[in-house]
Design a protein around this motif. Structure first.
Motif, PDB file in Angstrom:
ATOM      1  N   LEU A   1     -25.061  18.091  20.106  1.00 40.55           N
ATOM      2  CA  LEU A   1     -24.528  19.272  19.844  1.00 40.55           C
ATOM      3  C   LEU A   1     -25.754  19.933  19.176  1.00 40.55           C
ATOM      4  N   HIS A   2     -26.017  21.183  19.561  1.00 37.96           N
ATOM      5  CA  HIS A   2     -26.994  22.223  19.199  1.00 37.96           C
ATOM      6  C   HIS A   2     -26.309  23.006  18.272  1.00 37.96           C
ATOM      7  N   ILE A   3     -26.555  23.053  17.117  1.00 35.62           N
ATOM      8  CA  ILE A   3     -25.793  24.111  16.112  1.00 35.62           C
ATOM      9  C   ILE A   3     -27.058  25.314  15.965  1.00 35.62           C
ATOM     10  N   LEU A   4     -26.379  26.352  16.137  1.00 35.24           N
ATOM     11  CA  LEU A   4     -27.271  27.499  16.207  1.00 35.24           C
ATOM     12  C   LEU A   4     -27.375  28.170  14.660  1.00 35.24           C
ATOM     13  N   THR A   5     -28.565  28.488  14.313  1.00 35.11           N
ATOM     14  CA  THR A   5     -28.747  28.953  12.721  1.00 35.11           C
ATOM     15  C   THR A   5     -29.351  30.344  13.005  1.00 35.11           C
ATOM     16  N   PRO A   6     -28.524  31.385  13.332  1.00 30.11           N
ATOM     17  CA  PRO A   6     -29.165  32.506  13.364  1.00 30.11           C
ATOM     18  C   PRO A   6     -29.752  33.054  12.282  1.00 30.11           C
TER      19      PRO A   6
ATOM     20  N   LYS B   1     -21.392  41.134  11.144  1.00 29.50           N
ATOM     21  CA  LYS B   1     -21.475  40.726  12.516  1.00 29.50           C
ATOM     22  C   LYS B   1     -22.212  39.301  12.647  1.00 29.50           C
ATOM     23  N   SER B   2     -23.123  39.011  11.856  1.00 29.77           N
ATOM     24  CA  SER B   2     -23.682  37.780  12.019  1.00 29.77           C
ATOM     25  C   SER B   2     -22.898  36.601  11.454  1.00 29.77           C
ATOM     26  N   ARG B   3     -22.037  37.209  10.402  1.00 27.99           N
ATOM     27  CA  ARG B   3     -20.925  36.151   9.881  1.00 27.99           C
ATOM     28  C   ARG B   3     -20.141  35.965  10.938  1.00 27.99           C
ATOM     29  N   ASN B   4     -19.643  36.568  11.586  1.00 29.36           N
ATOM     30  CA  ASN B   4     -18.612  36.486  12.603  1.00 29.36           C
ATOM     31  C   ASN B   4     -19.073  35.633  13.812  1.00 29.36           C
ATOM     32  N   GLU B   5     -20.445  35.970  14.234  1.00 30.00           N
ATOM     33  CA  GLU B   5     -21.048  35.052  15.023  1.00 30.00           C
ATOM     34  C   GLU B   5     -21.155  33.675  14.781  1.00 30.00           C
ATOM     35  N   TRP B   6     -21.627  33.440  13.524  1.00 33.08           N
ATOM     36  CA  TRP B   6     -21.711  32.142  12.958  1.00 33.08           C
ATOM     37  C   TRP B   6     -20.132  31.375  12.881  1.00 33.08           C
ATOM     38  N   THR B   7     -19.118  32.109  12.571  1.00 33.96           N
ATOM     39  CA  THR B   7     -17.927  31.457  12.618  1.00 33.96           C
ATOM     40  C   THR B   7     -17.456  31.226  13.986  1.00 33.96           C
ATOM     41  N   ARG B   8     -17.716  31.961  15.009  1.00 33.97           N
ATOM     42  CA  ARG B   8     -17.530  31.682  16.406  1.00 33.97           C
ATOM     43  C   ARG B   8     -18.286  30.368  16.694  1.00 33.97           C
ATOM     44  N   VAL B   9     -19.631  30.355  16.634  1.00 33.20           N
ATOM     45  CA  VAL B   9     -20.303  29.286  17.051  1.00 33.20           C
ATOM     46  C   VAL B   9     -19.885  27.920  16.384  1.00 33.20           C
ATOM     47  N   LEU B  10     -19.481  28.022  14.830  1.00 31.48           N
ATOM     48  CA  LEU B  10     -19.040  26.755  14.445  1.00 31.48           C
ATOM     49  C   LEU B  10     -17.430  26.375  14.920  1.00 31.48           C
ATOM     50  N   ASN B  11     -16.688  27.297  15.213  1.00 31.99           N
ATOM     51  CA  ASN B  11     -15.344  26.797  15.973  1.00 31.99           C
ATOM     52  C   ASN B  11     -15.504  26.269  17.240  1.00 31.99           C
ATOM     53  N   GLU B  12     -16.495  26.771  18.084  1.00 30.76           N
ATOM     54  CA  GLU B  12     -17.060  26.039  19.437  1.00 30.76           C
ATOM     55  C   GLU B  12     -17.279  24.760  19.135  1.00 30.76           C
ATOM     56  N   SER B  13     -18.249  24.645  17.875  1.00 30.25           N
ATOM     57  CA  SER B  13     -18.790  23.151  17.731  1.00 30.25           C
ATOM     58  C   SER B  13     -17.783  22.095  17.243  1.00 30.25           C
ATOM     59  N   ASP B  14     -16.983  22.823  16.240  1.00 28.45           N
ATOM     60  CA  ASP B  14     -15.719  21.791  15.871  1.00 28.45           C
ATOM     61  C   ASP B  14     -14.883  21.392  17.018  1.00 28.45           C
ATOM     62  N   LEU B  15     -14.650  22.397  18.313  1.00 26.24           N
ATOM     63  CA  LEU B  15     -13.801  21.860  19.234  1.00 26.24           C
ATOM     64  C   LEU B  15     -14.648  20.760  20.177  1.00 26.24           C
ATOM     65  N   LYS B  16     -16.012  21.133  20.296  1.00 28.32           N
ATOM     66  CA  LYS B  16     -16.678  20.243  21.085  1.00 28.32           C
ATOM     67  C   LYS B  16     -16.674  18.695  20.359  1.00 28.32           C
ATOM     68  N   VAL B  17     -16.884  18.790  19.060  1.00 24.26           N
ATOM     69  CA  VAL B  17     -16.812  17.615  18.383  1.00 24.26           C
ATOM     70  C   VAL B  17     -15.670  16.757  18.308  1.00 24.26           C
ATOM     71  N   ALA B  18     -14.253  17.444  18.607  1.00 25.81           N
ATOM     72  CA  ALA B  18     -12.930  16.984  18.491  1.00 25.81           C
ATOM     73  C   ALA B  18     -12.916  16.399  20.035  1.00 25.81           C
ATOM     74  N   ILE B  19     -13.393  17.045  21.030  1.00 28.49           N
ATOM     75  CA  ILE B  19     -13.365  16.484  22.467  1.00 28.49           C
ATOM     76  C   ILE B  19     -13.860  15.251  22.521  1.00 28.49           C
ATOM     77  N   LEU B  20     -15.468  15.410  21.938  1.00 27.12           N
ATOM     78  CA  LEU B  20     -16.236  13.868  21.937  1.00 27.12           C
ATOM     79  C   LEU B  20     -15.420  12.871  21.213  1.00 27.12           C
ATOM     80  N   ARG B  21     -14.756  13.066  20.001  1.00 25.33           N
ATOM     81  CA  ARG B  21     -14.341  12.024  19.303  1.00 25.33           C
ATOM     82  C   ARG B  21     -12.912  11.494  20.187  1.00 25.33           C
ATOM     83  N   ASP B  22     -12.523  12.369  20.971  1.00 26.69           N
ATOM     84  CA  ASP B  22     -11.261  11.820  21.700  1.00 26.69           C
ATOM     85  C   ASP B  22     -11.840  10.819  22.646  1.00 26.69           C
TER      86      ASP B  22
END
Length: 247
Positions: free
Chosen positions: A2-7, A55-76
């Motif tokens: 997972l590549h976590i973006l740090t804007p 705007k940057s905070r909303n973008e970080w929140t969206r990226v974090l939510n997508e990362s959490d979803l990917k992590v959950a899929i990988l865990r399953d």
């Protein structure tokens, strides 16, 4: 992976606002007005920075939510892989244990000795006796069914003869009745014609009687109202009747 973006916060140089523009000296009358203008320009700059941060905070929140979803899929997926590996391992262990037990049983079995001649003769005699018994049973059944067949044939023949005799009697009776019907056919037709004519004549007489009754009743009413014929005495009764005075 997972590549976590740090804007990072990017400060954009905005064009000058109307509050930051330099006004001619003749428009600014006092020092108080200068302070207010400077404060207004600072507030506008701060508002723009706050909107950018939102705007940057909303973008970080969206990226974090997508990362959490990917992590959950990988865990399953990892859990599924682990469960499949366990099941395959258990299946392989069970198969190996069963195979080893089968091989051990094959090795433990000892070869039985060959049968003796006396034993073979005894078995042969038993088989011959069993076959003879079956043949005898079949012959007895064949004899029974042959006798039953012959008896049934005799019974069916006797029943057929009885039926033929009954049929012959019935046909003769039918011919006799046909002749009798042909003999009395004219009388029957004349009788039916007479019945129809009599019914028509009775209906006609009944209709005439009803018509005469109605005419007589009408004429009798006319004679009573007008005092005709035998009802002439009603005229004197009408004349002698006192007239009631109208009030």
């Amino acid at each position: 992976m997972l590549h976590i973006l740090t804007p990072s916060i990017v400060f954009v140089k905005h064009p000058e606002t109307t509050a930051q523009r330099k006004f001619p000296d003749h428009t600014i009358k006092s020092k108080r007005e200068k302070q207010l203008l400077a404060k207004l320009s600072q507030n506008r700059a701060l508002e723009k920075i706050v909107t950018e941060l939102e705007k940057s905070r909303n973008e970080w929140t969206r990226v974090l939510n997508e990362s959490d979803l990917k992590v959950a899929i990988l865990r399953d997926r990892i859990k599924d892989r682990v469960y499949n590996a366990r099941i395959q391992h258990m299946y392989a262990d069970r198969w190996l244990s069963a195979r080893s037990e089968a091989l051990e049983l094959q090795q433990e079995t000892t070869s039985e000795p060959a049968p003796r001649k006396e034993h073979e003769d005894c078995v042969h005699n038993e088989l011959i006796r069993a076959y003879e018994l079956q043949i005898q049973e079949r012959e007895d059944l064949l004899q029974y069914w042959m006798s039953k067949y012959s008896q049934d044939i005799v019974d069916i023949g006797s029943r057929l003869r009885e039926k033929c005799e009954k049929l012959r009697i019935t046909v003769a009776r039918r011919v006799e009745l046909e002749k009798l019907f042909a003999l009395h056919e004219g009388e029957m037709r004349s009788w039916l014609t007479f019945k129809k004519e009599r019914a028509a004549r009775l209906a006609r007489e009944e209709r005439s009687r009803r018509a005469a009754t109605r005419v007589q009743a009408w004429w009798r009413g006319v004679m009573v109202r007008r005092a005709l014929g035998t009802f002439r005495y009603l005229r004197n009764i009408k004349k002698s009747a006192p007239k009631l005075k109208k009030k």
